[in-house]
Scaffold this motif. Sequence first.
Motif, PDB file in Angstrom:
ATOM      1  N   MET A   1       1.456   4.295  -3.221  1.00 40.93           N
ATOM      2  CA  MET A   1       0.929   5.649  -2.968  1.00 40.93           C
ATOM      3  C   MET A   1       1.514   6.625  -3.984  1.00 40.93           C
ATOM      4  O   MET A   1       2.695   6.546  -4.328  1.00 40.93           O
ATOM      5  CB  MET A   1       1.278   6.121  -1.554  1.00 40.93           C
ATOM      6  CG  MET A   1       0.441   5.561  -0.470  1.00 40.93           C
ATOM      7  SD  MET A   1       0.944   6.305   1.071  1.00 40.93           S
ATOM      8  CE  MET A   1      -0.199   5.537   2.161  1.00 40.93           C
ATOM      9  N   GLN A   2       0.682   7.546  -4.382  1.00 39.89           N
ATOM     10  CA  GLN A   2       1.141   8.636  -5.253  1.00 39.89           C
ATOM     11  C   GLN A   2       1.811   9.696  -4.386  1.00 39.89           C
ATOM     12  O   GLN A   2       1.270  10.098  -3.372  1.00 39.89           O
ATOM     13  CB  GLN A   2      -0.026   9.245  -6.018  1.00 39.89           C
ATOM     14  CG  GLN A   2      -0.707   8.298  -6.956  1.00 39.89           C
ATOM     15  CD  GLN A   2       0.177   7.968  -8.154  1.00 39.89           C
ATOM     16  OE1 GLN A   2       0.971   8.780  -8.600  1.00 39.89           O
ATOM     17  NE2 GLN A   2       0.028   6.750  -8.666  1.00 39.89           N
TER      18      GLN A   2
ATOM     19  N   ASP B   1       0.829  -1.215   0.000  1.00 42.82           N
ATOM     20  CA  ASP B   1       0.000   0.000   0.000  1.00 42.82           C
ATOM     21  C   ASP B   1       0.859   1.259   0.000  1.00 42.82           C
ATOM     22  O   ASP B   1       0.575   2.222  -0.704  1.00 42.82           O
ATOM     23  CB  ASP B   1      -0.938   0.014   1.203  1.00 42.82           C
ATOM     24  CG  ASP B   1      -2.038  -1.028   1.093  1.00 42.82           C
ATOM     25  OD1 ASP B   1      -2.243  -1.562  -0.010  1.00 42.82           O
ATOM     26  OD2 ASP B   1      -2.684  -1.301   2.127  1.00 42.82           O
ATOM     27  N   ILE B   2       1.909   1.253   0.797  1.00 40.25           N
ATOM     28  CA  ILE B   2       2.794   2.427   0.871  1.00 40.25           C
ATOM     29  C   ILE B   2       3.541   2.610  -0.450  1.00 40.25           C
ATOM     30  O   ILE B   2       3.687   3.733  -0.944  1.00 40.25           O
ATOM     31  CB  ILE B   2       3.786   2.277   2.047  1.00 40.25           C
ATOM     32  CG1 ILE B   2       3.018   2.418   3.354  1.00 40.25           C
ATOM     33  CG2 ILE B   2       4.884   3.333   1.962  1.00 40.25           C
ATOM     34  CD1 ILE B   2       3.820   2.086   4.595  1.00 40.25           C
TER      35      ILE B   2
END
Length: 114
Positions: free
Chosen positions: A112-113, A108-109
């Motif tokens: 990330m944009q 998830d990290i």
Amino acid sequence: MKTGGIDGSQIQAMIAQLKAHATRPGLTPPVIKTEPAPAAKVEFSDALKNALDGVNTSQVQADDMSKKFAMGDDSVSLSDMMISMQKASINFQATIQVRNKLVSAYHDIMNMQV
């Protein structure tokens, strides 16, 4: 004076003994802390290593108990062996779930944009 089958002088003697015991030197009243103690700083890597060491220890113990039981050692009962094996299994499954959550959080990290 008798009160419910107990002599009043016996009650007074018990109260005197309790008071004498409470005022004995060397006894201090309990101290109640109102402020929480500062938490010790724990590194994540140390906590993870300790948790993994605990899982490893439980698995080694379960393996040792199963070997002793299989060899006919009378000091190890079937129920003790099965309990230790189940504890090791639960510890391992919990470790796998934590690993999965960490991997998911990492993905998830990374996605990330910025």
